[in-house]
Motif scaffolding. Structure first.
Motif, PDB file in Angstrom:
ATOM      1  N   LEU A   1      15.209  10.778   5.065  1.00  0.00           N
ATOM      2  CA  LEU A   1      13.891  11.067   4.131  1.00  0.00           C
ATOM      3  C   LEU A   1      12.981  11.990   4.741  1.00  0.00           C
ATOM      4  O   LEU A   1      12.239  12.707   3.908  1.00  0.00           O
ATOM      5  N   LYS A   2      12.718  11.969   5.881  1.00  0.00           N
ATOM      6  CA  LYS A   2      11.753  12.804   6.654  1.00  0.00           C
ATOM      7  C   LYS A   2      10.255  12.559   6.103  1.00  0.00           C
ATOM      8  O   LYS A   2       9.671  13.579   5.957  1.00  0.00           O
ATOM      9  N   PRO A   3       9.927  11.404   5.978  1.00  0.00           N
ATOM     10  CA  PRO A   3       8.637  11.115   5.542  1.00  0.00           C
ATOM     11  C   PRO A   3       7.612  11.598   6.469  1.00  0.00           C
ATOM     12  O   PRO A   3       7.575  11.215   7.523  1.00  0.00           O
ATOM     13  N   LYS A   4       6.465  11.521   5.796  1.00  0.00           N
ATOM     14  CA  LYS A   4       5.045  12.016   6.460  1.00  0.00           C
ATOM     15  C   LYS A   4       4.422  10.651   6.717  1.00  0.00           C
ATOM     16  O   LYS A   4       3.636  10.179   7.817  1.00  0.00           O
ATOM     17  N   ARG A   5       4.841   9.564   5.872  1.00  0.00           N
ATOM     18  CA  ARG A   5       3.961   8.291   5.953  1.00  0.00           C
ATOM     19  C   ARG A   5       5.016   7.038   5.379  1.00  0.00           C
ATOM     20  O   ARG A   5       5.560   7.351   4.481  1.00  0.00           O
ATOM     21  N   PHE A   6       5.023   6.316   6.350  1.00  0.00           N
ATOM     22  CA  PHE A   6       5.643   4.826   5.887  1.00  0.00           C
ATOM     23  C   PHE A   6       4.424   4.135   5.394  1.00  0.00           C
ATOM     24  O   PHE A   6       3.557   4.106   5.638  1.00  0.00           O
ATOM     25  N   MET A   7       4.722   3.433   3.966  1.00  0.00           N
ATOM     26  CA  MET A   7       3.886   2.650   3.291  1.00  0.00           C
ATOM     27  C   MET A   7       4.503   1.318   3.066  1.00  0.00           C
ATOM     28  O   MET A   7       5.200   1.222   2.145  1.00  0.00           O
ATOM     29  N   VAL A   8       3.784   0.381   3.794  1.00  0.00           N
ATOM     30  CA  VAL A   8       4.317  -1.027   3.476  1.00  0.00           C
ATOM     31  C   VAL A   8       3.107  -1.582   2.579  1.00  0.00           C
ATOM     32  O   VAL A   8       2.024  -1.577   2.916  1.00  0.00           O
ATOM     33  N   ILE A   9       3.686  -2.228   1.355  1.00  0.00           N
ATOM     34  CA  ILE A   9       2.689  -2.580   0.271  1.00  0.00           C
ATOM     35  C   ILE A   9       2.969  -4.044   0.235  1.00  0.00           C
ATOM     36  O   ILE A   9       4.029  -4.446  -0.156  1.00  0.00           O
ATOM     37  N   ASP A  10       2.089  -4.833   0.632  1.00  0.00           N
ATOM     38  CA  ASP A  10       2.216  -6.568   0.545  1.00  0.00           C
ATOM     39  C   ASP A  10       0.810  -6.871   0.842  1.00  0.00           C
ATOM     40  O   ASP A  10       0.211  -6.638   1.826  1.00  0.00           O
TER      41      ASP A  10
ATOM     42  N   SER B   1       0.852   3.123   6.598  1.00  0.00           N
ATOM     43  CA  SER B   1      -0.195   2.381   6.174  1.00  0.00           C
ATOM     44  C   SER B   1       0.454   0.887   5.736  1.00  0.00           C
ATOM     45  O   SER B   1       1.396   1.022   5.316  1.00  0.00           O
ATOM     46  N   ILE B   2      -0.348  -0.079   5.776  1.00  0.00           N
ATOM     47  CA  ILE B   2       0.336  -1.353   5.377  1.00  0.00           C
ATOM     48  C   ILE B   2      -1.210  -1.878   4.646  1.00  0.00           C
ATOM     49  O   ILE B   2      -2.404  -2.487   5.263  1.00  0.00           O
ATOM     50  N   ILE B   3      -0.815  -1.921   3.349  1.00  0.00           N
ATOM     51  CA  ILE B   3      -1.847  -1.817   2.376  1.00  0.00           C
ATOM     52  C   ILE B   3      -1.571  -3.028   1.174  1.00  0.00           C
ATOM     53  O   ILE B   3      -0.356  -3.262   1.168  1.00  0.00           O
ATOM     54  N   SER B   4      -2.619  -3.318   0.598  1.00  0.00           N
ATOM     55  CA  SER B   4      -2.335  -4.449  -0.598  1.00  0.00           C
ATOM     56  C   SER B   4      -2.086  -3.359  -1.803  1.00  0.00           C
ATOM     57  O   SER B   4      -2.136  -2.104  -1.856  1.00  0.00           O
ATOM     58  N   THR B   5      -1.644  -4.113  -2.723  1.00  0.00           N
ATOM     59  CA  THR B   5      -0.966  -3.501  -4.079  1.00  0.00           C
ATOM     60  C   THR B   5      -1.975  -2.710  -4.702  1.00  0.00           C
ATOM     61  O   THR B   5      -1.856  -1.811  -5.239  1.00  0.00           O
TER      62      THR B   5
END
Length: 161
Positions: free
Chosen positions: A25-34, A58-62
Motif C-alpha cells: 500500500l505504501k501508506p503515508k499514515r497508519f491509522m488505528v481507530i479504537d 494515528s491511534i484515535i477514537s472513532t
C-alpha cells in the motif's frame, strides 16, 4: 487521497501489517481507530514503536477519526485504517467517510464466534455489519497477507450465516 484500505484485524499493528501490507500500500499514515486503545498510552507507545520508518501513525477514537476526515486533515495522505471490528468501519461509512475497500485479516475465535477462514472467526453481528458494508458497494474480502488468495465475503460466509 485519504483511505487506501481499511483492515479488520484484532491484532491491529503487527508484522504483517507493518511489513507486508505496508510494502503493497505504501501508506503515508497508519491509522488505528479504537475507542479503548486511543486512551491507553502504553499500548499506543508500543504500536508507535513498530511503525515503518517514514510513515505516520494515528491511534484515535472513532469520533476523532470522523472529525479529522471531515475536516480534511488526511486529504493529502494515503491512509491505511486498522480496526478491531467491522462496526467501527460501519460507523465511519454512516458518517460519510469514503472507504474504498475492506480487508478482513485476523479475528480471534472467542466470544462465540464461528470460524470463517483459517484466521477469521465472526459472530452474527460482525457478519451482518460486513454485509451492510458490502451492500454500500464497498468490496469486502478476506486476506491475511497480500500474497494470499483473496476470498470474497459471499464465499467466506457461505452457509455459515
Amino acid at each position: 487521497m485519504a483511505i487506501v484500505l481499511a483492515r479488520v484485524d484484532q491484532r491491529l499493528v503487527h508484522g504483517i501489517t507493518v511489513n507486508d501490507w505496508n510494502a503493497l500500500l505504501k501508506p503515508k499514515r497508519f491509522m488505528v481507530i479504537d475507542d479503548e486503545i486511543s486512551k491507553d498510552d502504553m499500548a499506543k507507545g508500543a504500536m508507535r514503536m513498530s511503525k515503518p520508518s517514514g510513515t505516520g501513525m494515528s491511534i484515535i477514537s472513532t469520533e476523532t477519526a470522523i472529525q479529522n476526515f471531515k475536516n480534511g486533515k488526511y486529504d493529502d495522505h494515503k491512509v491505511f485504517v486498522l480496526v478491531k471490528e467491522p462496526e467501527t468501519l460501519l460507523e465511519l461509512i454512516q458518517a460519510g467517510i469514503s472507504i474504498p475497500e475492506v480487508n478482513v485479516g485476523f479475528v480471534f475465535p472467542d466470544d462465540g464466534r464461528k470460524a470463517i477462514t483459517g484466521r477469521v472467526s465472526l459472530n452474527e453481528k460482525e457478519a451482518d455489519d460486513l454485509k451492510i458494508i458490502e451492500s454500500k458497494n464497498i468490496n469486502v474480502s478476506f486476506q491475511y497477507r497480500p500474497t494470499d488468495e483473496k476470498i470474497s465475503l459471499e464465499k467466506a460466509l457461505d452457509k455459515k450465516f
